[in-house]
Design a protein around this motif. Structure first.
Motif, PDB file in Angstrom:
ATOM      1  N   ASP A  65       0.794  -1.176  -0.064  1.00  9.24           N
ATOM      2  CA  ASP A  65      -0.141  -0.100  -0.124  1.00  9.24           C
ATOM      3  C   ASP A  65       0.947   1.351  -0.163  1.00  9.24           C
ATOM      4  O   ASP A  65       1.942   1.080   0.342  1.00  9.24           O
ATOM      5  N   ILE A  66       0.406   2.433  -0.446  1.00 13.75           N
ATOM      6  CA  ILE A  66       0.992   3.709  -0.499  1.00 13.75           C
ATOM      7  C   ILE A  66       0.320   4.314   0.415  1.00 13.75           C
ATOM      8  O   ILE A  66      -0.903   4.510   0.504  1.00 13.75           O
ATOM      9  N   GLU A  67       1.301   5.052   1.412  1.00 13.15           N
ATOM     10  CA  GLU A  67       0.534   5.804   2.428  1.00 13.15           C
ATOM     11  C   GLU A  67       0.508   7.251   2.014  1.00 13.15           C
ATOM     12  O   GLU A  67       1.113   7.693   0.956  1.00 13.15           O
ATOM     13  N   GLU A  68      -0.105   8.131   3.026  1.00 10.64           N
ATOM     14  CA  GLU A  68      -0.339   9.281   2.571  1.00 10.64           C
ATOM     15  C   GLU A  68       0.064  10.311   3.943  1.00 10.64           C
ATOM     16  O   GLU A  68      -1.020  10.468   4.641  1.00 10.64           O
ATOM     17  N   VAL A  69       1.047  10.696   4.272  1.00  9.77           N
ATOM     18  CA  VAL A  69       1.436  11.341   5.398  1.00  9.77           C
ATOM     19  C   VAL A  69       2.165  12.572   5.117  1.00  9.77           C
ATOM     20  O   VAL A  69       2.840  12.926   4.057  1.00  9.77           O
ATOM     21  N   PRO A  70       2.142  13.537   5.907  1.00 11.40           N
ATOM     22  CA  PRO A  70       2.839  14.895   6.112  1.00 11.40           C
ATOM     23  C   PRO A  70       4.264  14.664   6.169  1.00 11.40           C
ATOM     24  O   PRO A  70       4.738  13.911   7.201  1.00 11.40           O
ATOM     25  N   PHE A  71       5.052  15.200   5.080  1.00  5.75           N
ATOM     26  CA  PHE A  71       6.578  15.120   5.393  1.00  5.75           C
ATOM     27  C   PHE A  71       7.377  16.412   4.692  1.00  5.75           C
ATOM     28  O   PHE A  71       6.557  16.904   3.724  1.00  5.75           O
ATOM     29  N   ASP A  72       8.464  16.573   5.179  1.00 10.63           N
ATOM     30  CA  ASP A  72       9.212  17.701   4.488  1.00 10.63           C
ATOM     31  C   ASP A  72       9.952  17.132   3.252  1.00 10.63           C
ATOM     32  O   ASP A  72      10.910  16.157   3.483  1.00 10.63           O
ATOM     33  N   VAL A  73       9.450  17.386   1.964  1.00  9.44           N
ATOM     34  CA  VAL A  73      10.264  16.607   0.840  1.00  9.44           C
ATOM     35  C   VAL A  73      11.750  17.007   0.657  1.00  9.44           C
ATOM     36  O   VAL A  73      12.425  16.345   0.426  1.00  9.44           O
ATOM     37  N   ARG A  74      11.799  18.374   0.940  1.00  8.62           N
ATOM     38  CA  ARG A  74      13.324  18.663   0.847  1.00  8.62           C
ATOM     39  C   ARG A  74      14.069  18.142   1.828  1.00  8.62           C
ATOM     40  O   ARG A  74      15.464  17.614   1.506  1.00  8.62           O
TER      41      ARG A  74
ATOM     42  N   ALA B 184      14.859  23.206  -6.320  1.00 11.01           N
ATOM     43  CA  ALA B 184      14.573  24.287  -6.901  1.00 11.01           C
ATOM     44  C   ALA B 184      13.931  25.067  -5.676  1.00 11.01           C
ATOM     45  O   ALA B 184      13.260  24.706  -4.744  1.00 11.01           O
ATOM     46  N   PRO B 185      13.909  26.253  -5.754  1.00  7.46           N
ATOM     47  CA  PRO B 185      13.433  27.349  -4.708  1.00  7.46           C
ATOM     48  C   PRO B 185      12.036  27.206  -4.549  1.00  7.46           C
ATOM     49  O   PRO B 185      11.394  27.674  -3.636  1.00  7.46           O
ATOM     50  N   GLU B 186      11.202  26.999  -5.555  1.00  3.42           N
ATOM     51  CA  GLU B 186       9.746  26.875  -5.538  1.00  3.42           C
ATOM     52  C   GLU B 186       9.012  25.805  -5.005  1.00  3.42           C
ATOM     53  O   GLU B 186       7.832  25.693  -5.040  1.00  3.42           O
ATOM     54  N   LEU B 187      10.057  24.894  -4.743  1.00  2.00           N
ATOM     55  CA  LEU B 187       9.453  23.530  -4.305  1.00  2.00           C
ATOM     56  C   LEU B 187       8.732  23.680  -2.863  1.00  2.00           C
ATOM     57  O   LEU B 187       9.278  24.363  -2.043  1.00  2.00           O
ATOM     58  N   PRO B 188       7.425  23.116  -2.670  1.00  2.00           N
ATOM     59  CA  PRO B 188       6.905  23.070  -1.441  1.00  2.00           C
ATOM     60  C   PRO B 188       7.832  22.389  -0.387  1.00  2.00           C
ATOM     61  O   PRO B 188       8.546  21.657  -0.768  1.00  2.00           O
ATOM     62  N   ARG B 189       7.476  22.607   0.869  1.00  2.00           N
ATOM     63  CA  ARG B 189       8.424  21.926   1.870  1.00  2.00           C
ATOM     64  C   ARG B 189       7.349  20.721   2.502  1.00  2.00           C
ATOM     65  O   ARG B 189       7.704  19.596   2.283  1.00  2.00           O
ATOM     66  N   ILE B 190       6.354  21.089   3.164  1.00  2.00           N
ATOM     67  CA  ILE B 190       5.421  20.015   3.856  1.00  2.00           C
ATOM     68  C   ILE B 190       4.392  19.603   2.962  1.00  2.00           C
ATOM     69  O   ILE B 190       3.561  20.249   2.321  1.00  2.00           O
ATOM     70  N   VAL B 191       4.448  18.270   2.321  1.00  2.00           N
ATOM     71  CA  VAL B 191       3.561  17.850   1.640  1.00  2.00           C
ATOM     72  C   VAL B 191       2.891  16.233   2.146  1.00  2.00           C
ATOM     73  O   VAL B 191       3.495  15.785   2.893  1.00  2.00           O
ATOM     74  N   LYS B 192       2.012  15.791   1.434  1.00  2.00           N
ATOM     75  CA  LYS B 192       1.478  14.655   1.780  1.00  2.00           C
ATOM     76  C   LYS B 192       1.727  13.627   0.809  1.00  2.00           C
ATOM     77  O   LYS B 192       1.449  13.761  -0.490  1.00  2.00           O
TER      78      LYS B 192
ATOM     79  N   ARG C  10       9.859   0.854 -10.810  1.00  2.00           N
ATOM     80  CA  ARG C  10       8.966   1.522 -11.641  1.00  2.00           C
ATOM     81  C   ARG C  10       7.621   1.222 -11.049  1.00  2.00           C
ATOM     82  O   ARG C  10       6.738   2.161 -11.281  1.00  2.00           O
ATOM     83  N   ARG C  11       7.440  -0.069 -10.463  1.00  2.00           N
ATOM     84  CA  ARG C  11       6.044  -0.322  -9.941  1.00  2.00           C
ATOM     85  C   ARG C  11       5.676   0.562  -8.651  1.00  2.00           C
ATOM     86  O   ARG C  11       4.452   1.043  -8.623  1.00  2.00           O
ATOM     87  N   LEU C  12       6.668   0.849  -7.982  1.00  2.00           N
ATOM     88  CA  LEU C  12       6.276   1.762  -7.008  1.00  2.00           C
ATOM     89  C   LEU C  12       5.818   3.106  -7.219  1.00  2.00           C
ATOM     90  O   LEU C  12       5.036   3.588  -6.950  1.00  2.00           O
ATOM     91  N   VAL C  13       6.775   3.643  -8.523  1.00  2.00           N
ATOM     92  CA  VAL C  13       6.420   4.825  -9.084  1.00  2.00           C
ATOM     93  C   VAL C  13       4.754   4.929  -9.548  1.00  2.00           C
ATOM     94  O   VAL C  13       4.107   5.980  -9.378  1.00  2.00           O
ATOM     95  N   ILE C  14       4.475   3.642 -10.139  1.00  2.00           N
ATOM     96  CA  ILE C  14       2.924   3.560 -10.921  1.00  2.00           C
ATOM     97  C   ILE C  14       2.089   3.563  -9.818  1.00  2.00           C
ATOM     98  O   ILE C  14       1.100   4.321  -9.708  1.00  2.00           O
ATOM     99  N   LEU C  15       2.472   2.906  -8.490  1.00  2.00           N
ATOM    100  CA  LEU C  15       1.394   2.965  -7.530  1.00  2.00           C
ATOM    101  C   LEU C  15       1.319   4.288  -7.046  1.00  2.00           C
ATOM    102  O   LEU C  15       0.183   4.694  -6.471  1.00  2.00           O
ATOM    103  N   MET C  16       2.310   5.185  -7.241  1.00  2.00           N
ATOM    104  CA  MET C  16       2.320   6.610  -6.808  1.00  2.00           C
ATOM    105  C   MET C  16       1.509   7.499  -7.848  1.00  2.00           C
ATOM    106  O   MET C  16       1.780   8.704  -7.643  1.00  2.00           O
ATOM    107  N   GLN C  17       1.034   6.892  -9.038  1.00  2.00           N
ATOM    108  CA  GLN C  17       0.580   7.544 -10.114  1.00  2.00           C
ATOM    109  C   GLN C  17       1.650   8.354 -10.657  1.00  2.00           C
ATOM    110  O   GLN C  17       1.316   9.483 -11.271  1.00  2.00           O
ATOM    111  N   GLY C  18       2.554   7.754 -10.955  1.00  2.00           N
ATOM    112  CA  GLY C  18       3.977   8.389 -11.633  1.00  2.00           C
ATOM    113  C   GLY C  18       4.176   7.530 -12.721  1.00  2.00           C
ATOM    114  O   GLY C  18       3.628   6.347 -13.191  1.00  2.00           O
TER     115      GLY C  18
END
Length: 739
Positions: free
Chosen positions: A294-303, A329-337, A424-432
């Motif tokens: 399963d793919i989780e969706e939790v808040p985290f600091d991507v940078r 990149a400077p326009e990157l968000p920081r806290i995402v889910k 590749r399959r993990l990325v596909i599960l994350m809709q990429g």
């Protein structure tokens, strides 16, 4: 078939023709293979009619005089009905209708409201194995089995009452082999009167194929379960000795060694880690193939996640003399889910491959925003290297399982060939989608773009463009935190270690004593229950697989005892099993956390630090919360803002589940709350949440009712309110350690 229906319309039987057409159209929608089957049936029609005529003649001869007398009586009745119809206006037309119906390749019948058969074709006679004189004017009760007649009455009543088509599957056991048919019926109206029109379709081949498919699915599921269990056992059997190898190697490396000895042991350690990576690849691939990942969706600091990942890979790069850099990149968000664990797994694999296939130059991890939406942003992760590259003809196949650019036994680079397939399959599960651009001899760029949801948390201050070349200092500027708990701190824990393997016992004892803790050993679950009944412990390290009473069963019994007597001791699972669902099973049994073997000293120290008891339960432990986030105060503030928004929603979900009497859904909601509260060291609220969890476990196991859970929830609500107040005070500039 269409010609026969056209013939019926031509003689004025439009209602009958339209009714048949509607029935056939309905069947065709349910099974597109019916129309070809009808054409096959029509081709067989004449041959079967002749064969059945001979059989009926032979049966009448074998019945003798009694059967002949009965046939003659039925024939006289049928003839009377025929004469009556012939005498009525349009009688000749009816005879023509019967002839046309006889040409249809499927059994067709027409009944009145009382269930008497008024019209039917020869295929119907063949199907029922009855002659015309035995059917005409009679009901289904006169020549069918009681069970068949009962089902027919039920379906007829349903069609009459609803006015809709009724379809069912039946089996004709009188044939050898038995024949499966689809029976459809509908009500039609003609001349002011209503009739029941129906027909049969032979679906024996379709049902046989369906049953074969079902058996194949069941067999495949059984094989998948067997494979998963084998892989879980394999993982356990490999990880258990590897835990001893890696742990003891780590301890010896910290002792006095000659340079040659240290180099030799470093090779042992590297080889052991490589073997574990292979095991992890196989297990991950198995989970993905079985659809159990399963793919989780939790808040985290991507940078921060990317910077930490690059730092962790730096040693491998430096050993080869490569520069490992990170561009954000400077326009990157920081806290995402999103799922930081799976993103990190993909990055580690891609960076590891880049280092492996690059002899000189550099490896760069770059992040950029592709598109930004109101609720989400699409972020591109790219890993560039200056390595050997991938030939164009090999670029498509490298994402296949067990595929390698060089598959020969003399290849220079090893590996399972599963890494990129898993990525590749993990990325596909994350809709990429994972892609590669490469020029042989000039390097490669592996990139993927995934959508990550916005959290709605604004940054405290805009962040500058970030370019990290490890091991230079991190420009994010996190403050140094105190070292992990050690023996000099004077704050050691009383730990009960439940472990049956002698090597792992010695390793865990050495690690725990080195960290300054007092350790008591138990080698099975029964010993755990006995010792906890006599003595108090700050924490239990519980192996899952032990003889007699395993760790899961021991935990359940211990939690039940706590439910009756009060109190709560944290239990940390230690297991070499790493299959999907193992962590969840540990948490559902009542354990507080999970450590997968092999366990290193840093992971163990970090885990124990989370559960160090406080002199008194506090509303918040801001210092411990900062330590978990490497001193990032801005991130902790943002998580606090996020929880003030999400926490009340989690509480509403919990109260709704409790009101519905649903312990499973309630337990999931409490688990989500606990996972957030631990970020802030909210000891009071965590203790109340754990009491509620224990009550819900007792409900699921039949040991208590929901009333006890409701009472525990009433104690959690004010504790949550205190957390909200404390977080708001901190965000307003108050003392984070007050209360």
């Amino acid at each position: 078939m269409q010609q026969r229906l056209a013939d019926l319309r031509a003689i004025g039987e439009t209602t009958l023709a339209n009714g048949l057409l509607a029935l056939i159209a309905q069947a065709e929608r349910a099974d597109p293979g019916i129309e070809p089957r009808l054409r096959e049936l029509e081709a067989e029609n004449e041959r079967l009619r002749q064969a059945n005529a001979l059989l009926r003649k032979e049966n009448r001869q074998q019945r003798g005089n009694v059967g002949t007398w009965r046939d003659k009586r039925a024939a006289r009745r049928a003839q009377a009905l025929d004469d009556q119809h012939e005498a009525e206006p349009g009688g000749g037309q009816q005879a023509l209708t019967e002839q046309i119906l006889d040409q249809l390749p499927i059994p067709v019948f027409l009944k009145d409201r009382e269930g008497r058969f008024l019209r039917f074709n020869r295929r119907f006679e063949e199907l029922t194995q009855r002659s015309r004189v035995e059917i005409l004017g009679r009901t289904i009760d006169d020549f069918a089995s009681p069970r068949w007649a009962e089902l027919t009455h039920q379906e007829d009543a349903q069609a009459w009452d609803s006015g809709r088509m009724v379809t069912s599957e039946r089996r004709l056991a009188g044939f050898d082999p038995p024949v499966d048919v689809l029976v459809s019926r509908n009500v039609i109206t003609s001349g002011g009167r209503s009739y029941m029109l129906g027909y049969f379709i032979d679906i024996s081949e379709q049902r046989a194929a369906r049953q074969a498919m079902q058996r194949a699915v069941e067999s495949a599921e059984a094989a998948s379960r067997a494979k998963s269990e084998f892989l879980a056992n394999m993982s356990h059997e490999i990880r258990t000795p590897m835990n001893g190898i890696l742990g003891m190697t780590e301890l010896v490396l910290e002792s006095e060694l000659t340079p040659a000895q240290r180099a030799d042991l470093a090779l042992v350690q590297a080889s052991a880690h490589a073997l574990l990576h292979i095991v992890d690849d196989i297990l991950d691939f198995s989970k993905i193939e079985a659809g159990k990942l399963d793919i989780e969706e939790v808040p985290f600091d991507v940078r921060q996640m990317v910077v930490d990942t690059v730092r962790a890979m730096d040693l491998r790069a430096r050993q080869k003399g490569l520069a490992l850099e990170c561009e954000l990149a400077p326009e990157l968000p920081r806290i995402v889910k999103g799922d930081p664990g799976r993103l990190r797994q993909v990055l580690v694999n891609l960076v590891g491959n880049a280092i492996k296939f690059t002899a000189t130059g550099s490896v760069v991890v770059a992040l950029s925003v592709v598109r930004d939406h109101d609720d989400r942003c699409e972020i591109r992760f790219a890993v560039r290297d200056t390595g050997i590259g991938v030939p164009p003809e090999k670029q498509a196949m490298i994402f296949d399982a067990f595929a390698q650019v060089d598959g020969s036994t003399t290849r220079q680079y090893g590996g399972t060939g599963l890494g990129l397939a898993i990525c590749r399959r993990l990325v596909i599960l994350m809709q990429g989608q994972l892609d590669v651009e490469s020029t042989p001899g000039a390097g490669s760029t592996f990139s993927f773009t995934v959508p990550l949801r916005h959290t709605g948390v604004a940054l405290v201050a805009p962040l500058p463009p970030l370019r990290v070349q490890v091991p230079r200092p991190d420009p994010l500027g996190a403050e140094p935190m105190p070292p992990p708990l050690d023996g000099a701190s004077g704050e050691g824990l009383r730990v009960l270690l439940a472990e049956d393997n002698p090597v792992n016992q010695r390793l865990a004892l050495r690690l725990l004593q080195k960290l300054g803790h007092q350790v008591t050993l138990a080698d099975n679950g029964l010993a755990v229950l006995e010792r906890t009944a006599r003595e108090r412990y700050d924490l239990i390290l519980m192996d899952v697989q032990m003889p007699g009473l395993d760790g899961l069963a021991a935990t359940r019994q211990l939690r039940q005892r706590e439910l009756e007597r009060g109190g709560h001791v944290p239990i940390i699972a230690m297991t070499a099993r790493a299959m999907a669902g193992d962590r969840e099973r540990c948490l559902e049994a009542g354990m507080d956390d999970y450590l997968a073997k092999p366990v290193d000293s840093a992971a163990l120290a970090d885990m124990l630090a989370r559960y160090r008891p406080q002199p008194a339960q506090r509303v918040l432990d801001w210092r411990a919360a900062l330590q978990r986030l490497d001193g990032d105060a801005d991130l902790l503030h943002e998580l606090a803002v996020l929880f003030l928004d999400d926490g009340p929603q989690l509480w509403r979900e919990l109260t709704a589940a409790l009101a519905a009497g649903d312990p499973e859904r309630s337990a999931r909601a409490v688990h989500s709350l606990k996972g957030v509260l631990v970020n802030f060291g909210a000891a009071r609220a965590l203790a109340a949440a754990e009491q509620l969890s224990a009550s819900l476990r007792a409900c699921r196991e039949g040991g208590a009712g929901m009333a006890q859970a409701q009472a525990a929830a009433s104690r959690l609500e004010p504790a949550l309110a205190q957390v909200y107040d404390a977080l708001r005070a901190v965000l307003d500039g108050g003392d984070p350690n007050a209360g």
